[in-house]
Motif scaffolding. Sequence first.
Motif, PDB file in Angstrom:
ATOM      1  N   LEU A 139       0.845  -1.187   0.000  1.00  0.00           N
ATOM      2  CA  LEU A 139       0.000   0.000   0.000  1.00  0.00           C
ATOM      3  C   LEU A 139       0.885   1.244   0.000  1.00  0.00           C
ATOM      4  O   LEU A 139       1.732   1.412   0.868  1.00  0.00           O
ATOM      5  N   ARG A 140       0.650   2.106  -0.983  1.00  0.00           N
ATOM      6  CA  ARG A 140       1.491   3.285  -1.193  1.00  0.00           C
ATOM      7  C   ARG A 140       0.668   4.541  -0.908  1.00  0.00           C
ATOM      8  O   ARG A 140      -0.125   4.974  -1.734  1.00  0.00           O
ATOM      9  N   TYR A 141       0.885   5.126   0.255  1.00  0.00           N
ATOM     10  CA  TYR A 141       0.108   6.270   0.724  1.00  0.00           C
ATOM     11  C   TYR A 141       0.224   7.466  -0.219  1.00  0.00           C
ATOM     12  O   TYR A 141      -0.730   8.224  -0.392  1.00  0.00           O
ATOM     13  N   GLY A 142       1.385   7.634  -0.835  1.00  0.00           N
ATOM     14  CA  GLY A 142       1.630   8.812  -1.661  1.00  0.00           C
ATOM     15  C   GLY A 142       1.330   8.648  -3.131  1.00  0.00           C
ATOM     16  O   GLY A 142       1.623   9.550  -3.922  1.00  0.00           O
ATOM     17  N   GLN A 143       0.750   7.501  -3.513  1.00  0.00           N
ATOM     18  CA  GLN A 143       0.434   7.252  -4.923  1.00  0.00           C
ATOM     19  C   GLN A 143      -0.996   6.718  -5.048  1.00  0.00           C
ATOM     20  O   GLN A 143      -1.579   6.234  -4.071  1.00  0.00           O
ATOM     21  N   PRO A 144      -1.582   6.766  -6.255  1.00  0.00           N
ATOM     22  CA  PRO A 144      -2.974   6.330  -6.421  1.00  0.00           C
ATOM     23  C   PRO A 144      -3.132   4.829  -6.651  1.00  0.00           C
ATOM     24  O   PRO A 144      -4.259   4.353  -6.777  1.00  0.00           O
ATOM     25  N   ASP A 145      -2.008   4.090  -6.709  1.00  0.00           N
ATOM     26  CA  ASP A 145      -2.114   2.655  -6.962  1.00  0.00           C
ATOM     27  C   ASP A 145      -1.308   1.867  -5.931  1.00  0.00           C
ATOM     28  O   ASP A 145      -0.242   2.282  -5.485  1.00  0.00           O
ATOM     29  N   ALA A 146      -1.871   0.716  -5.549  1.00  0.00           N
ATOM     30  CA  ALA A 146      -1.154  -0.248  -4.714  1.00  0.00           C
ATOM     31  C   ALA A 146      -0.454  -1.234  -5.637  1.00  0.00           C
ATOM     32  O   ALA A 146      -0.901  -1.482  -6.761  1.00  0.00           O
ATOM     33  N   TRP A 147       0.637  -1.801  -5.156  1.00  0.00           N
ATOM     34  CA  TRP A 147       1.353  -2.801  -5.941  1.00  0.00           C
ATOM     35  C   TRP A 147       0.966  -4.208  -5.503  1.00  0.00           C
ATOM     36  O   TRP A 147       0.771  -4.481  -4.317  1.00  0.00           O
ATOM     37  N   ILE A 148       0.888  -5.097  -6.485  1.00  0.00           N
ATOM     38  CA  ILE A 148       0.809  -6.537  -6.220  1.00  0.00           C
ATOM     39  C   ILE A 148       2.244  -7.053  -6.326  1.00  0.00           C
ATOM     40  O   ILE A 148       2.895  -6.859  -7.361  1.00  0.00           O
ATOM     41  N   VAL A 149       2.751  -7.667  -5.266  1.00  0.00           N
ATOM     42  CA  VAL A 149       4.174  -8.008  -5.231  1.00  0.00           C
ATOM     43  C   VAL A 149       4.378  -9.468  -4.805  1.00  0.00           C
ATOM     44  O   VAL A 149       3.480 -10.106  -4.244  1.00  0.00           O
ATOM     45  N   ASP A 150       5.579  -9.954  -5.084  1.00  0.00           N
ATOM     46  CA  ASP A 150       5.991 -11.298  -4.658  1.00  0.00           C
ATOM     47  C   ASP A 150       7.199 -11.149  -3.733  1.00  0.00           C
ATOM     48  O   ASP A 150       8.339 -11.012  -4.193  1.00  0.00           O
ATOM     49  N   PRO A 151       6.988 -11.179  -2.413  1.00  0.00           N
ATOM     50  CA  PRO A 151       8.098 -10.993  -1.473  1.00  0.00           C
ATOM     51  C   PRO A 151       9.070 -12.169  -1.413  1.00  0.00           C
ATOM     52  O   PRO A 151      10.127 -12.054  -0.786  1.00  0.00           O
ATOM     53  N   SER A 152       8.723 -13.297  -2.050  1.00  0.00           N
ATOM     54  CA  SER A 152       9.588 -14.474  -1.984  1.00  0.00           C
ATOM     55  C   SER A 152      10.738 -14.417  -2.990  1.00  0.00           C
ATOM     56  O   SER A 152      11.652 -15.245  -2.934  1.00  0.00           O
ATOM     57  N   VAL A 153      10.727 -13.437  -3.902  1.00  0.00           N
ATOM     58  CA  VAL A 153      11.754 -13.368  -4.941  1.00  0.00           C
ATOM     59  C   VAL A 153      13.056 -12.801  -4.376  1.00  0.00           C
ATOM     60  O   VAL A 153      13.088 -12.248  -3.270  1.00  0.00           O
ATOM     61  N   THR A 154      14.106 -12.911  -5.160  1.00  0.00           N
ATOM     62  CA  THR A 154      15.396 -12.335  -4.771  1.00  0.00           C
ATOM     63  C   THR A 154      15.852 -11.232  -5.720  1.00  0.00           C
ATOM     64  O   THR A 154      16.754 -10.476  -5.377  1.00  0.00           O
ATOM     65  N   ALA A 155      15.228 -11.129  -6.888  1.00  0.00           N
ATOM     66  CA  ALA A 155      15.598 -10.111  -7.868  1.00  0.00           C
ATOM     67  C   ALA A 155      14.537  -9.007  -7.895  1.00  0.00           C
ATOM     68  O   ALA A 155      13.334  -9.292  -7.962  1.00  0.00           O
ATOM     69  N   GLU A 156      14.963  -7.751  -7.858  1.00  0.00           N
ATOM     70  CA  GLU A 156      14.021  -6.637  -7.822  1.00  0.00           C
ATOM     71  C   GLU A 156      13.127  -6.609  -9.060  1.00  0.00           C
ATOM     72  O   GLU A 156      11.954  -6.226  -8.975  1.00  0.00           O
ATOM     73  N   ALA A 157      13.634  -7.048 -10.191  1.00  0.00           N
ATOM     74  CA  ALA A 157      12.843  -7.042 -11.427  1.00  0.00           C
ATOM     75  C   ALA A 157      11.630  -7.959 -11.331  1.00  0.00           C
ATOM     76  O   ALA A 157      10.653  -7.785 -12.066  1.00  0.00           O
ATOM     77  N   ASP A 158      11.677  -8.946 -10.414  1.00  0.00           N
ATOM     78  CA  ASP A 158      10.581  -9.902 -10.268  1.00  0.00           C
ATOM     79  C   ASP A 158       9.609  -9.528  -9.157  1.00  0.00           C
ATOM     80  O   ASP A 158       8.605 -10.230  -8.949  1.00  0.00           O
ATOM     81  N   PHE A 159       9.904  -8.454  -8.418  1.00  0.00           N
ATOM     82  CA  PHE A 159       9.140  -8.123  -7.211  1.00  0.00           C
ATOM     83  C   PHE A 159       7.722  -7.664  -7.535  1.00  0.00           C
ATOM     84  O   PHE A 159       6.743  -8.211  -7.038  1.00  0.00           O
ATOM     85  N   LYS A 160       7.592  -6.648  -8.377  1.00  0.00           N
ATOM     86  CA  LYS A 160       6.277  -6.115  -8.708  1.00  0.00           C
ATOM     87  C   LYS A 160       5.603  -6.975  -9.770  1.00  0.00           C
ATOM     88  O   LYS A 160       6.159  -7.215 -10.831  1.00  0.00           O
ATOM     89  N   ARG A 161       4.354  -7.401  -9.493  1.00  0.00           N
ATOM     90  CA  ARG A 161       3.607  -8.257 -10.415  1.00  0.00           C
ATOM     91  C   ARG A 161       2.411  -7.558 -11.052  1.00  0.00           C
ATOM     92  O   ARG A 161       1.867  -8.025 -12.042  1.00  0.00           O
ATOM     93  N   GLY A 162       1.966  -6.474 -10.451  1.00  0.00           N
ATOM     94  CA  GLY A 162       0.789  -5.790 -10.979  1.00  0.00           C
ATOM     95  C   GLY A 162       0.406  -4.621 -10.093  1.00  0.00           C
ATOM     96  O   GLY A 162       1.148  -4.232  -9.186  1.00  0.00           O
ATOM     97  N   GLU A 163      -0.771  -4.050 -10.370  1.00  0.00           N
ATOM     98  CA  GLU A 163      -1.237  -2.873  -9.638  1.00  0.00           C
ATOM     99  C   GLU A 163      -2.730  -2.976  -9.346  1.00  0.00           C
ATOM    100  O   GLU A 163      -3.479  -3.653 -10.067  1.00  0.00           O
ATOM    101  N   LEU A 164      -3.144  -2.267  -8.296  1.00  0.00           N
ATOM    102  CA  LEU A 164      -4.555  -2.037  -8.016  1.00  0.00           C
ATOM    103  C   LEU A 164      -4.789  -0.535  -8.111  1.00  0.00           C
ATOM    104  O   LEU A 164      -4.164   0.245  -7.386  1.00  0.00           O
ATOM    105  N   ASP A 165      -5.651  -0.122  -9.011  1.00  0.00           N
ATOM    106  CA  ASP A 165      -5.902   1.296  -9.248  1.00  0.00           C
ATOM    107  C   ASP A 165      -6.959   1.804  -8.266  1.00  0.00           C
ATOM    108  O   ASP A 165      -8.106   1.366  -8.287  1.00  0.00           O
TER     109      ASP A 165
END
Length: 407
Positions: A139-165
């Motif tokens: 949840l991002r207080y300063g932006q209009p979208d929340a991120w869908i993420v995978d905390p089990s990854v090790t590479a930053e490129a794989d972390f964000k999977r999508g958004e909730l507008d």
Amino acid sequence: MIQPVHACRLTSAALAALILAACDTSTIEDDGFVIDEAPRAVVTTQADDFTSGAHALVDIEAPYTTTGNLDAGESDISVTTAGEHLYKLRRFNLDTITKYSLDAPATPIWQFSTLDADDETSANPYDLVFAAADKAYLLRYGQPDAWIVDPSVTAEADFKRGELDLSAYSPNASTNPNMTRGIVVDGKLFIAMQRFDDSFTAYDAYVAVFDTSTDTEINTSQDPILSGIPLPVRNPLTSDDADLIYDASLGLIYVVAPGSSSFDPDTFESTPNYDGGLVTIDPVTYETTLLIDDSATTGQISDLVIINEQLAYVISSAGFGNNSLYRINPRTGAFLDTDGGAPQPVAGLGGTSLTALTADIGQRLWVGRGDGSNPGITILDTLDDAVVQTLIPLSRNPARIEFTNQP
């Protein structure tokens, strides 16, 4: 974090058995998280002057061994836990999330940015809400979208999977919905939003609901324009320690809201508007109930922990550093201790600086104590409010307390 709720008080022997069971060679599966050690408290700490912050680990049994001042740095932080890991959110203009193992709580496993490439202002990450070990919502207080993420990854490129507008909930085109806290209940994600405009005027607060299997918003039919749930309070979940709380025995989600205040530029004083309180949401029908309508008598409600169907505790504020701990009935919102109709605080915990509130697996209440020279945590027995531990000393004020590996 879901607050622990138990139907009866645990004896010392029963508590010891639970802790031993957690330390057994067998493991407990909890929504995909492997649990293989005794619970500990994870405490977010902040300096009295907000110049620094850190996190600490505290054993939940005497002598309450504390490992503190972990990965010290900025004060605008929050820490949450999941399974054998903890996650530190560095907030306004810091914009990172860091993962640690409980076995090495000062050594980052990874640290990722919470900013998109085209974000022009701080993401100000506020909460990480888990749906599974490999799926969470940032949840991002300063932006209009929340991120869908995978905390089990090790590479930053794989972390964000999508958004909730969530931009539909912004009061106007130049502001954000100000998402604060979330919780997953029966496959649905509930996200609370404060909704301030450019002049920091609080608009009606909302809770948006998403299907976690499809990540699509659910129309709750509670509002003629927006799909979410309008709340009968403003400025919900302002305290670092305050969470959306789901109580399975009562079948309700609880929302605390200190409400808004009016600022006088001539006197530099803030006056409460008393438009906050304590609200419940039915996670099936989405209907809301205002359990406590705050007032000068109740103070501004800032935190809650539910012990059982008849007992809960709230922290109420009458001004900065002037807080009181009260016992309430979580079904009705009624204060359990009154004098002439006025709520009476738990002995020794009225008119002081109370900074955090939660309960451990043994139904003992952990109360954060803010003090520039002697900060720490007081533990109470919720059977009779007797003091179990006068103070567990910390190097900074406790701002948030979570427990690892709670079943």
